[in-house]
Design a protein around this motif. Structure first.
Motif, mmCIF file in Angstrom:
data_model
loop_
_atom_site.group_PDB
_atom_site.id
_atom_site.type_symbol
_atom_site.label_atom_id
_atom_site.label_comp_id
_atom_site.label_asym_id
_atom_site.label_seq_id
_atom_site.Cartn_x
_atom_site.Cartn_y
_atom_site.Cartn_z
ATOM 1 N N UNK A 21 24.539 -8.145 24.194
ATOM 2 C CA UNK A 21 23.950 -7.094 23.844
ATOM 3 C C UNK A 21 23.589 -7.203 22.205
ATOM 4 N N UNK A 22 24.165 -7.888 21.706
ATOM 5 C CA UNK A 22 23.749 -8.021 20.126
ATOM 6 C C UNK A 22 24.501 -9.614 19.914
ATOM 7 N N UNK A 23 23.240 -10.284 19.688
ATOM 8 C CA UNK A 23 23.186 -11.848 19.308
ATOM 9 C C UNK A 23 22.983 -11.855 17.290
ATOM 10 N N UNK A 24 24.116 -12.981 17.142
ATOM 11 C CA UNK A 24 24.445 -12.914 15.173
ATOM 12 C C UNK A 24 23.835 -13.826 15.188
ATOM 13 N N UNK A 27 20.465 -19.283 17.445
ATOM 14 C CA UNK A 27 21.157 -19.894 18.601
ATOM 15 C C UNK A 27 21.603 -19.146 19.584
ATOM 16 N N UNK A 28 22.165 -18.021 19.070
ATOM 17 C CA UNK A 28 22.992 -16.875 20.343
ATOM 18 C C UNK A 28 20.954 -16.536 21.362
ATOM 19 N N UNK A 29 20.240 -15.788 20.303
ATOM 20 C CA UNK A 29 19.130 -15.506 21.020
ATOM 21 C C UNK A 29 18.993 -16.654 21.746
ATOM 22 N N UNK A 30 18.386 -17.730 21.539
ATOM 23 C CA UNK A 30 18.382 -18.361 22.360
ATOM 24 C C UNK A 30 19.044 -18.826 23.710
ATOM 25 N N UNK A 31 19.918 -18.389 24.038
ATOM 26 C CA UNK A 31 21.149 -19.206 24.554
ATOM 27 C C UNK A 31 20.799 -17.413 25.545
ATOM 28 N N UNK A 32 21.052 -16.701 24.815
ATOM 29 C CA UNK A 32 20.813 -15.457 25.642
ATOM 30 C C UNK A 32 19.621 -15.091 26.600
ATOM 31 N N UNK A 33 19.021 -16.202 26.224
ATOM 32 C CA UNK A 33 17.073 -15.123 26.639
ATOM 33 C C UNK A 33 16.967 -16.390 27.433
ATOM 34 N N UNK A 34 16.335 -16.146 28.337
ATOM 35 C CA UNK A 34 15.757 -16.789 29.679
ATOM 36 C C UNK A 34 14.338 -17.228 29.399
ATOM 37 N N UNK A 35 13.471 -18.057 28.410
ATOM 38 C CA UNK A 35 12.732 -19.198 28.548
ATOM 39 C C UNK A 35 12.132 -20.106 29.181
ATOM 40 N N UNK A 36 10.937 -19.631 29.895
ATOM 41 C CA UNK A 36 10.500 -19.615 30.812
ATOM 42 C C UNK A 36 10.113 -21.697 31.023
ATOM 43 N N UNK A 368 15.484 0.052 11.339
ATOM 44 C CA UNK A 368 16.213 0.297 11.416
ATOM 45 C C UNK A 368 17.538 -0.893 10.957
ATOM 46 N N UNK A 369 17.405 -1.997 10.734
ATOM 47 C CA UNK A 369 17.960 -3.108 10.734
ATOM 48 C C UNK A 369 17.466 -3.356 9.409
ATOM 49 N N UNK A 370 16.404 -2.829 8.007
ATOM 50 C CA UNK A 370 16.443 -3.000 6.807
ATOM 51 C C UNK A 370 15.930 -4.696 6.808
ATOM 52 N N UNK A 371 14.935 -4.952 8.202
ATOM 53 C CA UNK A 371 13.692 -6.089 7.494
ATOM 54 C C UNK A 371 12.399 -5.839 6.798
ATOM 55 N N UNK A 372 12.524 -5.976 6.049
ATOM 56 C CA UNK A 372 11.030 -6.272 4.815
ATOM 57 C C UNK A 372 9.864 -7.361 5.159
ATOM 58 N N UNK A 373 8.612 -6.154 5.524
ATOM 59 C CA UNK A 373 7.986 -7.219 5.887
ATOM 60 C C UNK A 373 8.298 -8.427 4.855
ATOM 61 N N UNK A 374 8.398 -8.853 4.087
ATOM 62 C CA UNK A 374 7.951 -9.312 2.911
ATOM 63 C C UNK A 374 8.457 -10.627 2.660
ATOM 64 N N UNK A 375 9.905 -9.976 3.870
ATOM 65 C CA UNK A 375 10.760 -11.165 4.099
ATOM 66 C C UNK A 375 10.406 -12.277 5.127
ATOM 67 N N UNK A 376 9.587 -11.978 6.043
ATOM 68 C CA UNK A 376 9.021 -12.954 6.704
ATOM 69 C C UNK A 376 7.802 -13.501 6.762
ATOM 70 N N UNK A 377 6.968 -12.280 6.343
ATOM 71 C CA UNK A 377 4.938 -11.961 6.113
ATOM 72 C C UNK A 377 4.405 -12.257 5.131
ATOM 73 N N UNK A 378 5.462 -12.628 3.819
ATOM 74 C CA UNK A 378 4.743 -13.508 2.947
ATOM 75 C C UNK A 378 4.816 -14.885 3.555
ATOM 76 N N UNK A 431 19.325 -7.268 17.828
ATOM 77 C CA UNK A 431 19.470 -5.875 17.119
ATOM 78 C C UNK A 431 20.705 -6.032 15.944
ATOM 79 N N UNK A 432 20.437 -7.305 15.186
ATOM 80 C CA UNK A 432 21.328 -7.049 13.806
ATOM 81 C C UNK A 432 20.321 -7.776 12.729
ATOM 82 N N UNK A 433 20.164 -7.841 11.780
ATOM 83 C CA UNK A 433 19.668 -8.083 10.343
ATOM 84 C C UNK A 433 19.194 -9.771 10.749
#
Length: 476
Positions: A21-24, A27-36, A368-378, A431-433
């Motif tokens: 339910x929560x990937x930290x 790499x955990x996200x990649x392991x827990x997601x079924x990529x085609x 909700x998880x305090x992600x600012x657009x500037x942190x990735x969209x810059x 589900x986390x920053x």
């Protein structure tokens, strides 16, 4: 042990865990997601040993169950009517209806070579498509090694050649033809025209090229030695540091001669534009022009081409043309690189407002998880998505950018919005920053080609059509 019992026992034993339910981390996200693209690799590993519980950690349970059900059904059919055997696709529906694709011939060939197959044999996860090598692949899918051109592609190429050879090229018509992509054979001259570097009048082009190329090398003679002067040392040092970082996986850009060319282009541009000077990220903007103008003189794919095989005159032409076209591009987005980079700040804010209207759920998820657009969209604005996409995709993207009014500034905003929403499922799964930032900074586009960019641009155009002339639609 029957195969169905094997799968059932594995499921009861907890060897096939459901998605966390929560990937930290990413790499955990990649392991827990079924990529085609990874399903096939997982199946080879996971079914090779019934005793290796660790290898089963990467396999999504839904994929395993669907695969097992399909294998059992195919296996039962093989036993009854082996002559009607078909290669199994991992993601076929239960009615076994085969969706025909461009790889149908290859699938048919496979079934003819061996009809009776082991039920545990690795299955194909998707209908096949022309394979694009993942590392250092610059050329688009119309380059060497790709299937022959279709009748439609030949017709488009002929249309381009007619436009380009006319006495006065109709630039509006050329932009219209270029929006869905420019054929590789005519891309260099098309880009020179669309950028405003070459005149529409064909009789003036040769003299214009000669004059502009001489002018650029006049700048070299006049200014380049000043790189060692104290007030220019910081600029030159930063350029010198950044150049080897430019597309480090592509051998072409690691050649000393190519790096010297880039150093001259960037240094001359910086000292001729003191309002901004050199800013990290501008080095990336040279590469598409350099590759496109190099391809004019190279038959094979350019990623491993040794530029020392070209004459000095050809290299000088490529260098000068890359400088002038990059300069034309930067003229339209220079406020991205002036002090405090106000252009990027405005674009990131506009992206945030646009996404809040397009997909409020994604927008609220970031809040909700305090992600600012500037942190990735810059980076998306600073590098025009070049760090997020393979270079072959950037070149295709720029075909359209040069066909759009204010393509590198205004239309780019809608491309970024479409690009972000493309990953909404993956974003909402995080589900986390930390997991969100890792995802947004490592989006899995390595397999992308012309098809994916075409879909992205179509969605961006739809967003522009809906919101560009009605800005109150995306203002809070």
């Amino acid at each position: 042990m029957p195969f169905s019992s094997f799968i059932k026992d594995r499921s009861k034993a907890g060897g096939l865990p459901m998605k966390s339910k929560k990937a930290s981390s990413f790499h955990e996200f990649a392991r827990s997601t079924s990529d085609a693209w990874d399903i096939g690799d997982d199946e080879d590993e996971d079914f090779s040993s019934s005793s290796s519980s660790s290898s089963l950690q990467t396999l999504n349970s839904k994929v395993a169950k669907a695969t097992a059900a399909q294998v059992l059904e195919n296996h039962s059919k093989l036993r009854v009517k082996p002559e009607r055997c078909q290669p199994a696709l991992g993601d076929l529906p239960t009615n076994c209806k085969v969706i025909k694709s461009s790889s149908e011939a290859q699938l048919s060939r496979t079934s003819e070579e061996g009809c009776v197959r082991s039920p545990l044999q690795k299955q194909q996860s998707l209908p096949l498509r022309p394979v694009i090598p993942l590392v250092a692949r610059i050329s688009d899918q119309n380059a060497s090694g790709a299937p022959p051109m279709t009748v439609r592609e030949k017709t488009r190429l002929e249309k381009f050649r007619q436009l380009l050879s006319s006495h006065n090229t109709d630039l509006d018509e050329l932009r219209k033809c270029s929006w869905p992509g420019v054929p590789r054979e005519v891309r260099p001259v098309t880009w020179r025209l669309l950028s405003g570097y070459l005149p529409a009048n064909s009789e003036r082009r040769k003299l214009t090229l000669q004059r502009k190329r001489e002018e650029y090398f006049g700048f070299i003679q006049q200014y380049y030695d000043s790189r060692n002067e104290e007030h220019h040392q910081d600029t030159y040092r930063q350029i010198h540091i950044d150049i080897p970082r430019t597309n480090p996986l592509i051998p072409l850009f690691q050649q000393p001669l190519v790096q010297e060319i880039f150093e001259r282009i960037l240094f001359i541009w910086a000292i001729r534009h003191p309002a901004s000077g050199y800013v990290q990220g501008i080095n990336d903007l040279v590469t598409p022009f350099f590759v496109v103008f190099l391809s004019e003189h190279v038959e094979e794919d350019v990623e491993n081409f040794d530029v020392t095989n070209l004459s000095q005159d050809v290299l000088r032409s490529i260098e000068a043309d890359s400088f002038w076209c990059m300069s034309k591009l930067l003229d339209g987005i220079q406020d991205n690189y002036t002090f405090a980079q106000p252009g990027i700040q405005k674009k990131v804010k506009a992206l945030e407002e646009l996404v809040s209207r397009i997909d409020e759920q994604v927008h609220n998820h970031f809040r909700k998880y305090e992600v600012e657009y500037l942190q990735f969209a810059f980076r998306w604005m600073n590098n025009l998505l070049m760090r997020e996409l393979p270079l072959r995709c950037t070149i295709r993207l720029w075909d359209t950018y040069q066909s759009e009014p204010e393509g590198f500034s205004h239309f780019h905003l809608y491309v970024c919005a479409a690009f972000l929403i493309k990953w909404r499922k993956e974003i909402l799964d995080e589900e986390d920053f930390q997991g969100l930032l890792m995802l947004l900074q490592n989006l899995p586009t390595i397999h992308w080609g012309n098809e994916e960019i075409g879909l992205l641009l179509a969605e961006a155009y739809r967003l522009k059509y809906m919101f560009a002339d009605a800005p109150n639609h995306y203002r809070r």
